[in-house]
Scaffold this motif. Structure first.
Motif, mmCIF file in Angstrom:
data_model
loop_
_atom_site.group_PDB
_atom_site.id
_atom_site.type_symbol
_atom_site.label_atom_id
_atom_site.label_comp_id
_atom_site.label_asym_id
_atom_site.label_seq_id
_atom_site.Cartn_x
_atom_site.Cartn_y
_atom_site.Cartn_z
ATOM 1 N N PRO A 178 102.399 -42.826 -36.991
ATOM 2 C CA PRO A 178 101.791 -41.494 -37.076
ATOM 3 C C PRO A 178 100.275 -41.534 -37.246
ATOM 4 O O PRO A 178 99.587 -40.536 -36.992
ATOM 5 C CB PRO A 178 102.470 -40.884 -38.319
ATOM 6 N N LEU A 179 99.732 -42.692 -37.657
ATOM 7 C CA LEU A 179 98.302 -42.809 -37.900
ATOM 8 C C LEU A 179 97.482 -43.057 -36.641
ATOM 9 O O LEU A 179 96.259 -42.922 -36.664
ATOM 10 C CB LEU A 179 98.038 -43.934 -38.912
ATOM 11 N N ASN A 180 98.148 -43.420 -35.535
ATOM 12 C CA ASN A 180 97.385 -43.681 -34.309
ATOM 13 C C ASN A 180 98.022 -43.104 -33.048
ATOM 14 O O ASN A 180 97.493 -43.293 -31.951
ATOM 15 C CB ASN A 180 97.175 -45.195 -34.125
ATOM 16 N N ILE A 181 99.131 -42.377 -33.176
ATOM 17 C CA ILE A 181 99.812 -41.889 -31.983
ATOM 18 C C ILE A 181 98.930 -40.925 -31.190
ATOM 19 O O ILE A 181 99.075 -40.792 -29.975
ATOM 20 C CB ILE A 181 101.165 -41.231 -32.353
ATOM 21 N N HIS A 182 97.973 -40.294 -31.858
ATOM 22 C CA HIS A 182 97.056 -39.375 -31.172
ATOM 23 C C HIS A 182 96.070 -40.122 -30.264
ATOM 24 O O HIS A 182 95.377 -39.494 -29.456
ATOM 25 C CB HIS A 182 96.275 -38.540 -32.196
ATOM 26 N N GLU A 183 96.015 -41.451 -30.353
ATOM 27 C CA GLU A 183 95.085 -42.242 -29.552
ATOM 28 C C GLU A 183 95.772 -42.990 -28.410
ATOM 29 O O GLU A 183 95.190 -43.907 -27.828
ATOM 30 C CB GLU A 183 94.339 -43.233 -30.456
ATOM 31 N N GLU A 185 96.379 -42.280 -25.287
ATOM 32 C CA GLU A 185 95.656 -42.264 -24.010
ATOM 33 C C GLU A 185 94.462 -43.199 -24.041
ATOM 34 O O GLU A 185 94.197 -43.937 -23.069
ATOM 35 C CB GLU A 185 95.202 -40.841 -23.685
ATOM 36 N N ASP A 186 93.739 -43.218 -25.149
ATOM 37 C CA ASP A 186 92.584 -44.110 -25.272
ATOM 38 C C ASP A 186 93.023 -45.575 -25.322
ATOM 39 O O ASP A 186 92.368 -46.448 -24.732
ATOM 40 C CB ASP A 186 91.779 -43.765 -26.526
ATOM 41 N N LEU A 187 94.126 -45.849 -26.017
ATOM 42 C CA LEU A 187 94.630 -47.217 -26.070
ATOM 43 C C LEU A 187 95.063 -47.690 -24.689
ATOM 44 O O LEU A 187 94.812 -48.843 -24.304
ATOM 45 C CB LEU A 187 95.808 -47.306 -27.051
ATOM 46 N N TYR A 188 95.694 -46.806 -23.947
ATOM 47 C CA TYR A 188 96.111 -47.137 -22.587
ATOM 48 C C TYR A 188 94.899 -47.497 -21.729
ATOM 49 O O TYR A 188 94.911 -48.483 -20.976
ATOM 50 C CB TYR A 188 96.855 -45.951 -21.987
ATOM 51 N N LYS A 189 93.836 -46.743 -21.865
ATOM 52 C CA LYS A 189 92.621 -47.005 -21.102
ATOM 53 C C LYS A 189 92.021 -48.351 -21.474
ATOM 54 O O LYS A 189 91.618 -49.139 -20.599
ATOM 55 C CB LYS A 189 91.603 -45.893 -21.353
ATOM 56 N N VAL A 190 91.966 -48.652 -22.779
ATOM 57 C CA VAL A 190 91.427 -49.930 -23.232
ATOM 58 C C VAL A 190 92.262 -51.091 -22.687
ATOM 59 O O VAL A 190 91.732 -52.117 -22.233
ATOM 60 C CB VAL A 190 91.386 -49.982 -24.775
ATOM 61 N N ALA A 191 93.591 -50.925 -22.718
ATOM 62 C CA ALA A 191 94.469 -51.985 -22.217
ATOM 63 C C ALA A 191 94.248 -52.220 -20.722
ATOM 64 O O ALA A 191 94.161 -53.369 -20.269
ATOM 65 C CB ALA A 191 95.927 -51.625 -22.491
ATOM 66 N N LEU A 222 108.642 -40.188 -31.788
ATOM 67 C CA LEU A 222 109.237 -41.230 -30.962
ATOM 68 C C LEU A 222 109.499 -40.712 -29.559
ATOM 69 O O LEU A 222 109.203 -41.393 -28.555
ATOM 70 C CB LEU A 222 110.537 -41.732 -31.585
ATOM 71 N N GLY A 223 110.039 -39.502 -29.453
ATOM 72 C CA GLY A 223 110.255 -38.891 -28.143
ATOM 73 C C GLY A 223 108.957 -38.714 -27.379
ATOM 74 O O GLY A 223 108.887 -38.961 -26.172
ATOM 75 N N SER A 224 107.905 -38.323 -28.088
ATOM 76 C CA SER A 224 106.603 -38.143 -27.442
ATOM 77 C C SER A 224 106.052 -39.480 -26.932
ATOM 78 O O SER A 224 105.464 -39.547 -25.845
ATOM 79 C CB SER A 224 105.607 -37.515 -28.430
ATOM 80 N N PHE A 228 105.295 -40.269 -23.009
ATOM 81 C CA PHE A 228 104.011 -40.811 -22.568
ATOM 82 C C PHE A 228 104.224 -42.077 -21.735
ATOM 83 O O PHE A 228 103.625 -42.247 -20.664
ATOM 84 C CB PHE A 228 103.148 -41.117 -23.788
ATOM 85 N N THR A 229 105.093 -42.952 -22.221
ATOM 86 C CA THR A 229 105.353 -44.209 -21.518
ATOM 87 C C THR A 229 105.969 -43.955 -20.152
ATOM 88 O O THR A 229 105.574 -44.579 -19.153
ATOM 89 C CB THR A 229 106.280 -45.106 -22.360
ATOM 90 N N CYS A 230 106.924 -43.038 -20.078
ATOM 91 C CA CYS A 230 107.555 -42.712 -18.794
ATOM 92 C C CYS A 230 106.530 -42.187 -17.800
ATOM 93 O O CYS A 230 106.550 -42.542 -16.611
ATOM 94 C CB CYS A 230 108.665 -41.678 -18.993
ATOM 95 N N GLU A 231 105.629 -41.357 -18.281
ATOM 96 C CA GLU A 231 104.581 -40.807 -17.409
ATOM 97 C C GLU A 231 103.714 -41.929 -16.836
ATOM 98 O O GLU A 231 103.379 -41.929 -15.645
ATOM 99 C CB GLU A 231 103.713 -39.831 -18.209
ATOM 100 N N LYS A 232 103.371 -42.926 -17.667
ATOM 101 C CA LYS A 232 102.500 -44.012 -17.218
ATOM 102 C C LYS A 232 103.230 -45.017 -16.328
ATOM 103 O O LYS A 232 102.582 -45.808 -15.630
ATOM 104 C CB LYS A 232 101.903 -44.743 -18.423
ATOM 105 N N MET A 233 104.548 -45.001 -16.349
ATOM 106 C CA MET A 233 105.309 -45.933 -15.523
ATOM 107 C C MET A 233 105.096 -45.701 -14.025
ATOM 108 O O MET A 233 105.432 -46.551 -13.207
ATOM 109 C CB MET A 233 106.802 -45.842 -15.855
#
Length: 357
Positions: A178-183, A185-191, A222-224, A228-233
């Motif tokens: 819960p402390l980083n789930i808001h990030e 999209e940014d984590l995905y970009k960094v990766a 968890l659902g969110s 998010f993961t499904c969208e990026k797949m």
């Protein structure tokens, strides 16, 4: 929608083949052995599964672990991976991994990135085929989670060095809470910018995290995360989901695993050597009691592998609850992650049903 017929056949064949050969007197070797090389660490992450504050002083020596590696090679093990603690705090890490490579094993390790520099990067990419670098948030979020100023900058620098210096495979790993789930999209970009693939996991109820309920995703979160993961797949950049989430249910499992399938390989295709030489199923399981299969200081690895891990290989699933054994999704799920079951969070399917998927 049930798990596809093809995936079911592959999963059953993997276990049935292992069991049949054992019945004939031949136990297939694990494909992967993970070495918990040290419990020492230079950070104090709030989600740490170990929670050890003092350095572990009963670690396998260089001679002990290299001897074990030679046994693994003769047995037919394919991969030898190091984890911690922080592996680069072991001065002999690269020497040990180089020995494993010379024995024909694929090698790799997980790190917080702080120990990777221009001074050792050449040796690192020579000794390790794959490296995982942890990035659990952007900037101060990551530093706060790891209780270390500059941790984020160090991790990103490590990823960039690995990429420019020819590391065979660089993976960025992120533990979502819960402390980083808001990030996300940014984590995905960094990766995408700095690694070959991104591995996502959630906090496990062990070590420092065991009693900190603020670190565990709600069912809705968890659902969110899976949405998010499904969208990026749909994009070509690879994303992997951590084994602790297990079978994801009829909605998410086909989208996220696609042509692959979930399978926790403990005791069948993988195991962990603890820092003190005691063998258990995976590095996340507590190094105690019922989880210990044997001790390499008094037993050969081959003997431990052949005689231990019986409940992981028991297709009657006697080690899991009656509720799980009666579930229609027992075959793809296999009872879920045993580490997550320590806090009753092993049924991802049930959690997602509460979320409304």
């Amino acid at each position: 929608m049930k798990c596809s017929f093809g995936k079911t056949i592959k999963r059953k064949a993997l276990v049935a083949g292992f069991t049949t050969l054992r019945d004939m007197g031949k136990t297939l070797p694990p494909k992967t052995v993970i070495w918990e090389c040290t419990l020492d660490c230079n950070m104090a992450c709030i989600h740490c599964g170990s929670g050890v504050r003092d350095p572990h002083r009963d670690e396998l020596s260089t001679d002990e672990i290299t001897g074990i590696i030679r046994d693994l090679s003769h047995l037919g093990v394919m991969r030898f991976l190091a984890t911690g603690g922080e592996p680069l705090l072991r001065e002999d890490l690269l020497e040990v991994l180089q020995t494993a490579k010379e024995c024909g094993l694929e090698t790799g390790f997980s790190t917080n990135g702080s120990g990777i520099s221009e001074g050792n990067i050449t040796r690192i990419v020579k000794a390790a085929d794959s490296i995982q670098v942890s990035v659990d948030g952007i900037g101060k979020t990551h530093d706060g989670l790891r209780k270390t100023d500059g941790a984020f900058t160090g991790a990103i620098n490590a990823l960039k060095l690995l990429k420019t210096q020819g590391c065979r495979q660089t993976c960025m790993t992120s533990i979502i809470s819960p402390l980083n789930i808001h990030e996300l999209e940014d984590l995905y970009k960094v990766a995408r910018e700095n690694a070959d693939l991104w591995r996502i996991g959630t906090v496990m109820p062990i070590g420092r995290a065991a009693e900190n309920d603020t670190l565990f995703l709600s069912d809705r979160q968890l659902g969110s995360l899976l949405d998010f993961t499904c969208e990026k797949m749909h994009n070509p950049f690879p994303i992997l989901i951590g084994e602790n989430l297990g079978y994801l249910g009829a909605t998410y499992d086909p989208q996220i695993y696609r042509d692959n399938f979930f399978f926790c390989g403990i005791g069948i295709i993988s195991c962990c050597i603890g820092a003190d030489g005691k063998v258990r199923g995976c590095p996340e399981l507590p190094p105690e009691g019922k989880f210990i299969a044997g001790d390499l200081r008094t037993e050969r690895f081959q003997d431990i592998w052949e005689k231990g891990f019986e409940h992981y290989r028991n297709e009657r699933f006697s080690h899991i609850s009656a509720e799980c054994r009666e579930c229609t999704d027992l075959d793809p799920c296999r009872g879920g992650c045993q580490v997550m079951s320590l806090k009753g969070m092993h049924c991802t399917k049930k959690r997602l049903e509460r979320f409304g998927t």
